[in-house]
Design a protein around this motif. Structure first.
Motif, mmCIF file in Angstrom:
data_model
loop_
_atom_site.group_PDB
_atom_site.id
_atom_site.type_symbol
_atom_site.label_atom_id
_atom_site.label_comp_id
_atom_site.label_asym_id
_atom_site.label_seq_id
_atom_site.Cartn_x
_atom_site.Cartn_y
_atom_site.Cartn_z
ATOM 1 N N LEU A 155 0.850 -1.182 -0.150
ATOM 2 C CA LEU A 155 -0.007 0.116 -0.010
ATOM 3 C C LEU A 155 0.998 1.241 -0.071
ATOM 4 C CD1 LEU A 155 -2.552 -1.036 2.808
ATOM 5 C CD2 LEU A 155 -2.624 -1.563 0.109
ATOM 6 N N ILE A 156 0.936 2.063 -1.110
ATOM 7 C CA ILE A 156 1.679 3.158 -1.187
ATOM 8 C C ILE A 156 0.843 4.460 -1.349
ATOM 9 C CG2 ILE A 156 3.594 4.000 -2.642
ATOM 10 C CD1 ILE A 156 4.480 0.978 -3.431
ATOM 11 N N GLY A 157 0.901 5.183 -0.496
ATOM 12 C CA GLY A 157 0.010 6.210 -0.438
ATOM 13 C C GLY A 157 -1.353 6.211 0.093
ATOM 14 N N VAL A 158 -1.401 5.022 0.433
ATOM 15 C CA VAL A 158 -2.899 4.520 0.874
ATOM 16 C C VAL A 158 -2.776 4.184 2.355
ATOM 17 C CG1 VAL A 158 -4.838 2.742 0.420
ATOM 18 C CG2 VAL A 158 -3.550 3.753 -1.363
ATOM 19 N N GLY A 159 -3.793 4.481 3.009
ATOM 20 C CA GLY A 159 -3.816 4.177 4.547
ATOM 21 C C GLY A 159 -4.234 2.717 4.745
ATOM 22 N N ILE A 160 -4.247 2.433 6.332
ATOM 23 C CA ILE A 160 -4.461 0.967 6.460
ATOM 24 C C ILE A 160 -5.710 0.509 6.459
ATOM 25 C CG2 ILE A 160 -2.901 1.254 8.599
ATOM 26 C CD1 ILE A 160 -5.149 1.573 10.527
ATOM 27 N N ASP A 161 -6.858 1.297 5.867
ATOM 28 C CA ASP A 161 -8.065 0.715 5.178
ATOM 29 C C ASP A 161 -7.921 0.331 3.893
ATOM 30 O OD1 ASP A 161 -7.753 3.127 3.782
ATOM 31 O OD2 ASP A 161 -9.698 3.761 4.307
ATOM 32 N N ILE A 204 -1.376 2.068 -5.384
ATOM 33 C CA ILE A 204 -0.405 3.295 -5.557
ATOM 34 C C ILE A 204 -1.540 4.197 -5.801
ATOM 35 C CG2 ILE A 204 1.559 4.176 -6.679
ATOM 36 C CD1 ILE A 204 1.955 1.505 -7.640
ATOM 37 N N ALA A 205 -1.703 5.261 -4.802
ATOM 38 C CA ALA A 205 -2.694 6.448 -5.054
ATOM 39 C C ALA A 205 -2.225 7.695 -4.113
ATOM 40 C CB ALA A 205 -4.115 5.642 -4.648
ATOM 41 N N PHE A 206 -2.867 8.837 -4.594
ATOM 42 C CA PHE A 206 -2.752 10.187 -3.829
ATOM 43 C C PHE A 206 -1.386 10.599 -3.711
ATOM 44 C CE2 PHE A 206 -6.029 7.429 -1.779
ATOM 45 C CZ PHE A 206 -7.218 8.062 -2.364
ATOM 46 N N HIS A 207 -0.823 10.762 -4.700
ATOM 47 C CA HIS A 207 0.695 11.387 -4.857
ATOM 48 C C HIS A 207 0.577 12.737 -5.496
ATOM 49 C CE1 HIS A 207 1.538 7.303 -3.923
ATOM 50 N NE2 HIS A 207 2.445 7.648 -3.009
ATOM 51 N N ALA A 208 1.595 13.670 -5.259
ATOM 52 C CA ALA A 208 1.584 14.873 -5.634
ATOM 53 C C ALA A 208 1.755 14.997 -7.073
ATOM 54 C CB ALA A 208 2.481 15.768 -4.984
ATOM 55 N N ARG A 209 2.333 13.980 -7.695
ATOM 56 C CA ARG A 209 2.573 13.885 -9.275
ATOM 57 C C ARG A 209 1.865 12.569 -9.644
ATOM 58 N NH1 ARG A 209 8.416 16.935 -10.714
ATOM 59 N NH2 ARG A 209 7.622 18.850 -9.701
ATOM 60 N N SER A 210 2.729 11.521 -9.815
ATOM 61 C CA SER A 210 2.280 10.392 -10.529
ATOM 62 C C SER A 210 2.566 8.936 -9.564
ATOM 63 C CB SER A 210 3.151 9.972 -11.859
ATOM 64 O OG SER A 210 3.024 11.069 -12.794
ATOM 65 N N GLY A 211 1.804 8.264 -9.730
ATOM 66 C CA GLY A 211 1.757 6.941 -9.083
ATOM 67 C C GLY A 211 3.285 5.974 -9.293
ATOM 68 N N VAL A 212 3.671 6.164 -10.502
ATOM 69 C CA VAL A 212 5.059 5.485 -10.947
ATOM 70 C C VAL A 212 5.583 6.342 -11.613
ATOM 71 C CG1 VAL A 212 6.263 3.403 -11.774
ATOM 72 C CG2 VAL A 212 3.800 3.135 -10.531
ATOM 73 N N GLN A 213 6.769 6.496 -11.716
ATOM 74 C CA GLN A 213 7.740 7.364 -12.299
ATOM 75 C C GLN A 213 8.644 6.454 -12.940
ATOM 76 O OE1 GLN A 213 10.404 11.300 -12.051
ATOM 77 N NE2 GLN A 213 11.270 9.605 -10.834
ATOM 78 N N VAL A 214 8.893 6.337 -14.277
ATOM 79 C CA VAL A 214 10.264 5.252 -14.943
ATOM 80 C C VAL A 214 11.045 6.452 -15.423
ATOM 81 C CG1 VAL A 214 10.674 3.712 -16.886
ATOM 82 C CG2 VAL A 214 8.369 3.872 -15.622
ATOM 83 N N THR A 215 12.143 6.161 -14.714
ATOM 84 C CA THR A 215 13.412 7.243 -14.859
ATOM 85 C C THR A 215 14.294 6.594 -16.245
ATOM 86 O OG1 THR A 215 15.047 5.952 -13.764
ATOM 87 C CG2 THR A 215 13.646 7.712 -12.547
ATOM 88 N N ARG A 216 15.204 7.359 -16.906
ATOM 89 C CA ARG A 216 15.822 6.724 -18.026
ATOM 90 C C ARG A 216 17.213 6.206 -17.458
ATOM 91 N NH1 ARG A 216 12.368 5.871 -21.775
ATOM 92 N NH2 ARG A 216 11.353 7.771 -22.247
ATOM 93 N N THR A 217 17.253 5.765 -16.344
ATOM 94 C CA THR A 217 18.696 4.872 -15.894
ATOM 95 C C THR A 217 19.030 3.760 -16.820
ATOM 96 O OG1 THR A 217 18.321 5.598 -13.750
ATOM 97 C CG2 THR A 217 20.015 3.742 -14.216
ATOM 98 N N GLY A 218 18.002 3.178 -17.326
ATOM 99 C CA GLY A 218 17.869 1.906 -18.290
ATOM 100 C C GLY A 218 16.855 2.351 -19.294
ATOM 101 N N ALA A 219 16.925 1.558 -20.272
ATOM 102 C CA ALA A 219 15.880 1.572 -21.348
ATOM 103 C C ALA A 219 14.312 1.514 -20.821
ATOM 104 C CB ALA A 219 16.181 0.658 -22.685
ATOM 105 N N PRO A 220 13.425 2.004 -21.307
ATOM 106 C CA PRO A 220 12.191 1.666 -20.729
ATOM 107 C C PRO A 220 11.605 0.347 -20.725
ATOM 108 C CG PRO A 220 12.112 2.803 -22.808
ATOM 109 C CD PRO A 220 13.664 3.011 -22.554
#
Length: 372
Positions: A155-161, A204-220
């Motif tokens: 649970l990421i950004g979401v409470g115990i419920d 994954i919910a309730f974040h200031a931008r996106s739920g998941v960010q994929v960086t460019r360290t590796g190919a997508p």
């Protein structure tokens, strides 16, 4: 426990088990968490709480409450030190912990970003498919997933419920947004965020931008994002590919087929285009088209939503199922997917495409059941 400095660095395989304490209880709930934690680690300074420079270790049953708490009326501070920071050593497990909260799973005081979990090492896993393996992450904390690591069932950004924001609400059903910009930042190669089998997907919910960010360290194509419940993130893209944003900070639209460069390794995967979602006695049939790499196999994942995202794309609130398709010599795929039990009229469907060479797409534009 209020720490004055970082705990001694772990340099050999070790089990740290907070559930060995009297009165503690691992989570048994299928939704949310009823875990009872008896060890709470706070800090009095800017430093990492725990450094793991070993393989084959497990950390479970602890509450990491690292972010500074400011006095009422003061501007909250920014703090980027971590709850757990790892060396690049394999096969570690992080299960049944709370990150950014107290032992009750609550946010305390005003916060900014800080207290995140930095995962590294081949085969390192945070969470898992079982309820007792579920971690809770929020209150400014997030997950940074490095090469060949996995993030499952948390649970990421979401409470115990398991549903509402860990930050609480302003009343009238308006959920407060987490101060962390992203729930998960994933780089690759070989990073997995969720799986489609039961229990493996994250919420994954309730974040200031996106739920998941994929960086460019590796190919997508080095990152897999499948089977998660992703919703109510503020930015216009619940899954955001760093380096492919257009004006306004959102992901660029699909690349037109006539200019799709199959040799360009950092072109993100195009999203499917949904054309119809029609009910019949057999269920709901979703039809659409995908244009991408010629003569290739793709897996399309479908998701159900009740609410519309501001972008017209996403969200991905409930995983419906998947189908495998193959493109022709021009990179074109016409597809049809049946949801056997059917979907109520007016509910929203989106899809995402997965390809080993380019990885996951963003969510497609939504279509309402009954639309043609």
């Amino acid at each position: 426990i209020e720490l004055r400095s970082t705990l001694p660095t772990i340099t050999s395989p070790l089990l740290i088990d907070g559930y060995s304490q009297p009165g503690s209880q691992a989570n048994s709930s299928l939704v949310g968490s009823n875990a009872k934690l008896m060890i709470e680690l706070g800090v009095a300074g800017r430093f990492d709480i725990l450094k793991l420079w070993a393989s084959d270790s497990t950390i479970r049953g602890l509450a990491f409450e690292p972010a500074f708490v400011s006095l009422a009326g003061e501007e909250p501070v920014t703090w980027r030190e971590s709850s757990i920071r790892m060396g690049n050593l394999p096969f570690n497990r992080i299960t049944g912990n709370f990150f950014g909260t107290n032992a009750k799973g609550e946010c305390v005081g005003k916060r900014r970003q800080g207290g995140s979990v930095f995962l590294q090492g081949k085969g390192t896993i945070m969470g898992g498919a079982l309820p007792e393996e579920r971690n809770i992450v929020g209150c400014g904390a997030s997950v940074v997933a490095g090469s060949e690591t996995g993030v499952f069932g948390n649970l990421i950004g979401v409470g115990i419920d398991g549903v509402t924001s860990i930050e609480g609400s302003e009343g009238d059903g308006v959920e407060l947004v987490n101060t962390s910009k992203y729930g998960i930042s994933a780089s690759g190669p070989g990073t997995e965020i969720g799986r489609v089998e039961p229990g493996w997907g994250n919420v994954i919910a309730f974040h200031a931008r996106s739920g998941v960010q994929v960086t460019r360290t590796g190919a997508p194509g080095d990152v897999s994002i499948r089977g998660n419940t992703i919703y109510s993130n503020t930015r216009l893209d619940d899954v955001f590919f760093y380096g492919r944003e257009s004006e306004g900070g959102i992901n660029t639209p699909n690349i037109p087929r006539r200019v799709y460069d199959v040799t360009e390794s950092d072109d993100a995967q195009n999203a499917p285009i949904l054309n119809s979602a029609i009910n019949s006695a057999a269920g709901t049939t979703v039809k659409g088209v995908l244009y991408s790499t010629p003569d290739s196999t793709f897996i399309l994942d479908f998701y159900l939503n009740t609410d519309a995202h501001a972008s017209g794309h996403g969200e991905g609130k409930k995983y419906l199922g998947s189908t495998s398709v193959e493109s022709d010599a021009d990179g074109l795929v016409d597809f049809s997917f049946l949801v056997p039990n059917g979907i109520p009229q007016g509910k929203l469907v989106v899809a995402a495409a997965n390809y080993a060479g380019r990885g996951p797409s963003t969510f497609s534009a939504r279509i309402a059941v009954g639309d043609v």
